[in-house]
Design a protein around this motif. Sequence first.
Motif, PDB file in Angstrom:
ATOM      1  N   LEU A   1      61.097  51.119  10.019  1.00 62.13           N
ATOM      2  CA  LEU A   1      60.645  49.891   9.368  1.00 62.13           C
ATOM      3  C   LEU A   1      61.259  49.795   7.976  1.00 62.13           C
ATOM      4  N   VAL A   2      61.955  48.693   7.711  1.00 61.73           N
ATOM      5  CA  VAL A   2      62.473  48.485   6.349  1.00 61.73           C
ATOM      6  C   VAL A   2      62.010  47.148   5.766  1.00 61.73           C
ATOM      7  N   GLY A   3      61.401  46.304   6.596  1.00 58.17           N
ATOM      8  CA  GLY A   3      61.031  44.992   6.098  1.00 58.17           C
ATOM      9  C   GLY A   3      59.540  44.751   5.986  1.00 58.17           C
ATOM     10  N   LEU A   4      58.758  45.522   6.708  1.00 57.73           N
ATOM     11  CA  LEU A   4      57.330  45.226   6.848  1.00 57.73           C
ATOM     12  C   LEU A   4      56.499  46.054   5.874  1.00 57.73           C
ATOM     13  N   VAL A   5      55.675  45.392   5.078  1.00 56.98           N
ATOM     14  CA  VAL A   5      54.757  46.137   4.211  1.00 56.98           C
ATOM     15  C   VAL A   5      53.300  45.791   4.524  1.00 56.98           C
ATOM     16  N   GLU A   6      53.067  45.069   5.595  1.00 56.86           N
ATOM     17  CA  GLU A   6      51.714  44.635   5.972  1.00 56.86           C
ATOM     18  C   GLU A   6      51.059  45.683   6.878  1.00 56.86           C
ATOM     19  N   PRO A   7      49.760  45.551   7.101  1.00 57.38           N
ATOM     20  CA  PRO A   7      49.136  46.369   8.160  1.00 57.38           C
ATOM     21  C   PRO A   7      49.803  46.063   9.502  1.00 57.38           C
ATOM     22  N   ILE A   8      49.928  47.075  10.337  1.00 57.43           N
ATOM     23  CA  ILE A   8      50.609  46.919  11.629  1.00 57.43           C
ATOM     24  C   ILE A   8      49.632  46.370  12.658  1.00 57.43           C
TER      25      ILE A   8
END
Lengths: 352, 352
Positions: free
Chosen positions: B267-274
């Motif tokens: 993951l390099v783009g997502l900083v939200e809860p999965i």
Amino acid sequence: MSEAQAFAAHSEQSGLAPFTLERRALRPDDVAIDIDYCGVCHTDIHFAQNDWGMTQYPVVPGHEIVGRVSAVGDAVTGFRPGDVVGVGCMVDACRQCEPCQEGLEQYCIEGPTLTYNGQDRHDHSITFGGYSEAIVVSDRFVVNIPEQLDPAAAAPLLCAGITTYSPLRHYGVKAGDKVGVIGMGGLGHMGIKFAKALGAEVTVFTRSENKVDEAKSQGAEHVIVSTDEAQMEAAAGSFDFMLDTVPVQHDLNPYLALLRHDGTHILVGLVEPIEPALHAGSLIFGRRVLAGSLIGGMPETQEVLDFCAKHDITCDVEMLDIHNINAAYERVKQGDVKYRFVIDMATLKGNG
Amino acid sequence: MSEAQAFAAHSEQSGLAPFTLERRALRPDDVAIDIDYCGVCHTDIHFAQNDWGMTQYPVVPGHEIVGRVSAVGDAVTGFRPGDVVGVGCMVDACRQCEPCQEGLEQYCIEGPTLTYNGQDRHDHSITFGGYSEAIVVSDRFVVNIPEQLDPAAAAPLLCAGITTYSPLRHYGVKAGDKVGVIGMGGLGHMGIKFAKALGAEVTVFTRSENKVDEAKSQGAEHVIVSTDEAQMEAAAGSFDFMLDTVPVQHDLNPYLALLRHDGTHILVGLVEPIEPALHAGSLIFGRRVLAGSLIGGMPETQEVLDFCAKHDITCDVEMLDIHNINAAYERVKQGDVKYRFVIDMATLKGNG
């Protein structure tokens, strides 16, 4: 073909009861084993109760099997009658795919044949496990039990042991690493022993202040009560590895925050969806890793046994008369065992 | 101190407008840079609009900066006036912690000083970014732009480039590996170029059949339409790595099923809860890994530039007059740019 006495569950609520099963005639690569001991894994209970909706009754559980070779097929060269041997969670695999060729039969692309409730790749019969006086297994899936090990206490190494040893080795845990072990059951207490033997500084996480002394007696150098926010905050960013043996849903986020950069959180007990939701930011900020690991391949299953012989490690066990198996299941469900029940199969033969 | 013309947002809804800022007098380790080009990263928009609730106004965005050295502090030996240089997402860090000492300043335990909306570690002023005619940065956080590279097209390498290059290198992507790239924006299209340059066989995942040709023109050898279940099933278990550049919540489970054993989803783009919830079983069965990665450290940021010079790689850019920045933000939000806007800072100076 020959008959063997065993214990089986016949329906979701039936509990386990005596059962007579057929053992196949030896194929050229087969090893026939008289079972002396079989560990009781929580997975056995899930299958006996059909918790995962995939049980084919009757099911004879048990995949932590230790016994003595009684006969071998014509092509077997690695085992002789009288050898003390073990059988774990698998009894076959496709043997052709890349994982199989790498000795990672647990990741066989077709799926390995499970020791019980699996389907034999030749005659398509359903496999029966170790709650039995005998079992017949292809030699590739049989391991030697080193003579230094107490065979009863070695039985759980075939599942609880390899499950925790394999990821610690795969991820290269070494002297000086800080390893957290989450959960202190059959898997967790083995994880403590292996991490210590590999030279790591071990911290056990427990939800209860009452278990601090027990964790230390298991060899943990530090204990963190996970429900104590101050203790958790004080440990932020300090762990290289977290070995998570908890088999039920739990919040991973507080543990991810305890990893240093490049730290790895290893799941060995959880097969459920991860809820509450995992924060992707916890992985990105710190280049952290969430990994899974499943038992171990056959070469590594032999390796863990040899490692245990060298380091004088076995499982802490409570011996069990097989006629008390249903009561033992209730105690396992309550977490009331330190740390693994092992069935003394003489109790079956004596009353078979 | 000196004045510099810039563009800043002054409130959540204000958009960007001309702004005059103060640039600090040179400290001994400082490099003063006249900015020629600055890439437009989606993060800039999040900060301008205060999407993450942490913006301190006025904010001058921009962390893909290329320019020429105008002056250096007394202690600077690595840069001289006239050098073409770059500045990325960080302008300082503690420099003492283990990650800093490893050249992984992005994982600085105290947190790195961000290029904009950060707080200077000396005078505690808020940092201003690259939508400006000049910037002053400590030499450790300045990199050389190789002369072979078009400086405008090199600017996005400082964020979009290093963000995708770093994990591919960290995880050792090599010739013959099968790499999937999810998303085809600023990050994704760089990921394709790097994975190919490292010798991997690259598959792009897109939600739309309409983007298949575009993906192939970007160099993908294969394209999978992720909404087509048959295509997804046919690819099960076949990827070594998945480079996931999608910055919004999406279901990871279908992608985890595409990894082979020991495969890694990065993951390099997502900083939200999965969410939806990640299935732990997808990690355990196959010993798969879910990992995060954040930009790259300063040594590796220089490395990616040198790698790009060697392999003739730059970002596909659309040049932008800074006076059109607000319209460009709307287009970025629509995904309507191939693949990165780069501000030509001459447009600022000409109208400053």
